[in-house]
Design an enzyme around this catalytic site. Sequence first.
Site, short mmCIF file in Angstrom:
data_model
loop_
_atom_site.label_atom_id
_atom_site.label_comp_id
_atom_site.label_asym_id
_atom_site.label_seq_id
_atom_site.Cartn_x
_atom_site.Cartn_y
_atom_site.Cartn_z
N ASN A 154 1.01 -1.16 -0.04
CA ASN A 154 0.07 0.04 0.03
C ASN A 154 0.82 1.27 0.01
O ASN A 154 0.33 2.24 -0.48
CB ASN A 154 -0.87 0.18 1.03
CG ASN A 154 -0.25 -0.09 2.55
OD1 ASN A 154 0.81 -0.26 2.62
ND2 ASN A 154 -0.97 0.64 3.29
N GLY A 230 3.15 -5.29 7.51
CA GLY A 230 2.05 -6.12 6.94
C GLY A 230 0.90 -6.69 8.09
O GLY A 230 0.85 -5.73 9.10
N SER A 231 0.49 -7.99 7.88
CA SER A 231 -0.60 -8.21 8.65
C SER A 231 -0.10 -8.71 10.09
O SER A 231 0.99 -9.07 10.11
CB SER A 231 -1.40 -9.26 7.89
OG SER A 231 -0.95 -10.38 8.26
N VAL A 234 0.80 -12.54 10.09
CA VAL A 234 2.10 -12.75 9.65
C VAL A 234 3.18 -12.15 10.62
O VAL A 234 4.07 -12.83 10.80
CB VAL A 234 2.09 -12.23 8.12
CG1 VAL A 234 3.55 -12.35 7.64
CG2 VAL A 234 1.21 -12.97 7.26
N GLY A 235 2.82 -11.01 11.08
CA GLY A 235 3.94 -10.46 11.94
C GLY A 235 4.20 -11.16 13.28
O GLY A 235 5.41 -11.54 13.49
N GLU A 252 5.20 -3.83 11.94
CA GLU A 252 4.52 -2.64 11.91
C GLU A 252 3.18 -3.31 11.43
O GLU A 252 3.02 -3.71 10.14
CB GLU A 252 4.84 -1.73 10.76
CG GLU A 252 4.45 -0.18 10.85
CD GLU A 252 4.72 0.37 12.32
OE1 GLU A 252 3.69 0.22 13.03
OE2 GLU A 252 6.04 0.49 12.60
N CYS A 286 -2.58 1.68 6.72
CA CYS A 286 -2.49 1.30 7.90
C CYS A 286 -3.24 2.32 8.86
O CYS A 286 -4.08 2.25 10.09
CB CYS A 286 -1.13 0.96 8.58
SG CYS A 286 -0.07 0.01 7.32
N GLU A 466 9.34 3.40 13.70
CA GLU A 466 10.17 3.67 12.30
C GLU A 466 9.95 5.13 12.22
O GLU A 466 9.29 6.02 12.89
CB GLU A 466 9.53 3.26 11.00
CG GLU A 466 9.57 1.45 11.15
CD GLU A 466 8.83 0.92 9.88
OE1 GLU A 466 7.61 1.03 9.72
OE2 GLU A 466 9.61 0.41 9.35
#
Length: 499
Positions: A154, A230-231, A234-235, A252, A286, A466
Amino acid sequence: MKTPPLSLLHRIGASDVASVSGARFELRSPTDGSLVGEVARGAAVDVDRAVASARAAFAAWSTTPAPVRGEVMFRAAALLEARKDAIAEVMAREMGKRVEEARGDIQEAIDTAFYAGSEGRRLFGHTVPSELSEKMGFTLRRPIGVVGVITAWNFPVAVPSWKILPALVCGNTIVWKPAEEAPASGAMFAQALWDAGLPPGALNIVHGFGDEVGAALVAHPDTRVLAFTGSTPVGRSIAEIGGRMLKRVSLEMGGKNPVIVMPDADLGLVVDGVLWGAFGTAGQRCTATSRLITVGDAHDRLLDELVKRAKALRLGDPLDAATEVGPLVSEAQRQRVHGFVERAVAAGTPLRCGGAFPTEAALQGGWFYPPTIFDEVKRGSELAMSEVFGPVLAVIRAASFDEAIEVANEVPFGLSSSIYTRDVNVAMRAVHRLESGITYVNAPTSGAEAHFPFGGVKDTGNGHREGGWAPYEFFTETKTVYFDYSGTLQRAQIDNREG
Ligand code: UN1
């Protein structure tokens, strides 16, 4: 306006290379399904090669003086500036972001590059007095090694820049897996770095999918650091694997960002802000505004105007300057978004606009979804709690400021939040009570600037930030140096207690 399809290869060291297997995948435009390019489809063996390349490059890059590493960033920033339109066009074609927003995405990377370049002349440590005489202590920052970077589609340039540029300035080398939905604009971003003089191997790219390339990068024994956007599922698995292998992991992830509107708010400002926050980038941020929490009579005075303006937003080709909302990134994403809508409708939630695939002929070739607003969304319902990642806004009523804060905080995520009020006391109370990494006052939930920390609490992140100065801590190891110039043995905790 027919642009020939791109052909994207991995970048390992100084070479553009195909996958060992020869596999490729197609990149198709979400606007009209046309072929944007063909992309090498990597696997574990390609990751092995890229990590070996990054390891080999580490010795020279990590000992290059940090200010010199920073100069690469300044040159890359100038190249990105010169190539901004070209990259924005490719970004719009491959993932559907409006060109104006795509230019903003690239500008965020340019800003990050300037910050990173100047950080090459800082990378400060601390100088601290010792408890013993003729002895002193100081800290310095050392590069860590090979960083595995995995990013989402994105923000195909901005978000990778938040990770890659600080990691490089700190002296690390990188293997990056760009999102498979947006690899081409990412590759153009990387090309600016190589053209700016980044040595071969300091940044390598392996294209492909999460379960093939991402998983191999995460589990590789030589990626000491992992940086992921990402999601949350997954994170979480990256953190588990990274945890077992004692890697440093920055995550993130999702958001369910609220805007609280107090009755005293400037409602014109609210409408502008919510439209941008909820429907900018077709809600695929996000930081998107996905909940509008209205306090008291703000609701009735606000909603009709908001719905009217949302209905008027023009869907269309992201390359057309008149377009206000582009397509969603893929059919799968559109089906997912629509699933949330169908379940909310089935549960009896009042739908005020949107909620159905557009019927205009011009929009039939792409994954368009109209701005959608649900009213009277119940606390605890799926739409109130889950991240949709599309142009869907849940309006939730609260009787008081305290209840609005409770509603805002009852989701698992905590990235961004916002309050609209003219009362400074209420605003400051909200700033302290909202559980999120970022809070805006009288501004929408999107709008992060490159020189501020960016990240979230709860299931949004794992404590790192970040942006701004924060990543320079993350991408370095601290070395503490004790320097004794007394010429005698001085024992800490003992000799200075002799009296
Ligand atoms: C993201 O959605 O992953 O504040 C990043 C913003 C942008 C960055 C969003 N500057 O919405």
